[in-house]
Write a protein that holds these residues in place. Sequence first.
Motif, PDB file in Angstrom:
ATOM      1  N   MET A 177       7.186 -14.936 -37.669  1.00  0.00           N
ATOM      2  CA  MET A 177       6.856 -15.494 -36.356  1.00  0.00           C
ATOM      3  C   MET A 177       7.776 -14.992 -35.250  1.00  0.00           C
ATOM      4  O   MET A 177       7.538 -15.263 -34.082  1.00  0.00           O
ATOM      5  N   ARG A 178       8.796 -14.240 -35.593  1.00  0.00           N
ATOM      6  CA  ARG A 178       9.626 -13.612 -34.558  1.00  0.00           C
ATOM      7  C   ARG A 178       8.855 -12.509 -33.839  1.00  0.00           C
ATOM      8  O   ARG A 178       9.132 -12.201 -32.688  1.00  0.00           O
ATOM      9  N   GLU A 179       7.889 -11.883 -34.557  1.00  0.00           N
ATOM     10  CA  GLU A 179       7.127 -10.772 -33.982  1.00  0.00           C
ATOM     11  C   GLU A 179       5.646 -11.088 -33.790  1.00  0.00           C
ATOM     12  O   GLU A 179       4.981 -10.413 -33.013  1.00  0.00           O
ATOM     13  N   ILE A 180       5.124 -12.059 -34.519  1.00  0.00           N
ATOM     14  CA  ILE A 180       3.704 -12.393 -34.469  1.00  0.00           C
ATOM     15  C   ILE A 180       3.573 -13.756 -33.802  1.00  0.00           C
ATOM     16  O   ILE A 180       4.349 -14.663 -34.108  1.00  0.00           O
ATOM     17  N   PRO A 181       2.604 -13.933 -32.913  1.00  0.00           N
ATOM     18  CA  PRO A 181       2.429 -15.243 -32.273  1.00  0.00           C
ATOM     19  C   PRO A 181       2.219 -16.358 -33.306  1.00  0.00           C
ATOM     20  O   PRO A 181       1.618 -16.142 -34.365  1.00  0.00           O
ATOM     21  N   THR A 182       2.704 -17.541 -32.977  1.00  0.00           N
ATOM     22  CA  THR A 182       2.699 -18.658 -33.916  1.00  0.00           C
ATOM     23  C   THR A 182       1.308 -18.982 -34.437  1.00  0.00           C
ATOM     24  O   THR A 182       1.119 -19.142 -35.645  1.00  0.00           O
ATOM     25  N   THR A 222      -1.429 -17.163 -34.640  1.00  0.00           N
ATOM     26  CA  THR A 222      -1.934 -16.090 -35.497  1.00  0.00           C
ATOM     27  C   THR A 222      -1.214 -16.085 -36.838  1.00  0.00           C
ATOM     28  O   THR A 222      -1.843 -15.980 -37.899  1.00  0.00           O
TER      29      THR A 222
END
Length: 72
Positions: free
Chosen positions: A50-55, A57
């Motif tokens: 979740m640091r790189e991908i929206p929560t 998604t």
Amino acid sequence: MAWVLLLGSGAMEAVWAIALAGAGKTRRIAPAAIFVGATALSLGGLALAMREIPTGTAYAVWAGTGAALTVL
């Protein structure tokens, strides 16, 4: 890399769900230990992804992967 981590975390969700079912039927320590370890890996991997991908998604992919693999 985040997507690979997310899919691996979804797989760990399936592992802990199956281990939880096994831990409820017996008093053995192995299913409980697998549950605790897989839960930590699953949630930790989700948090890192979740640091790189929206929560939204990330959660949808994580939950969907775990549910699909648990059913299989």
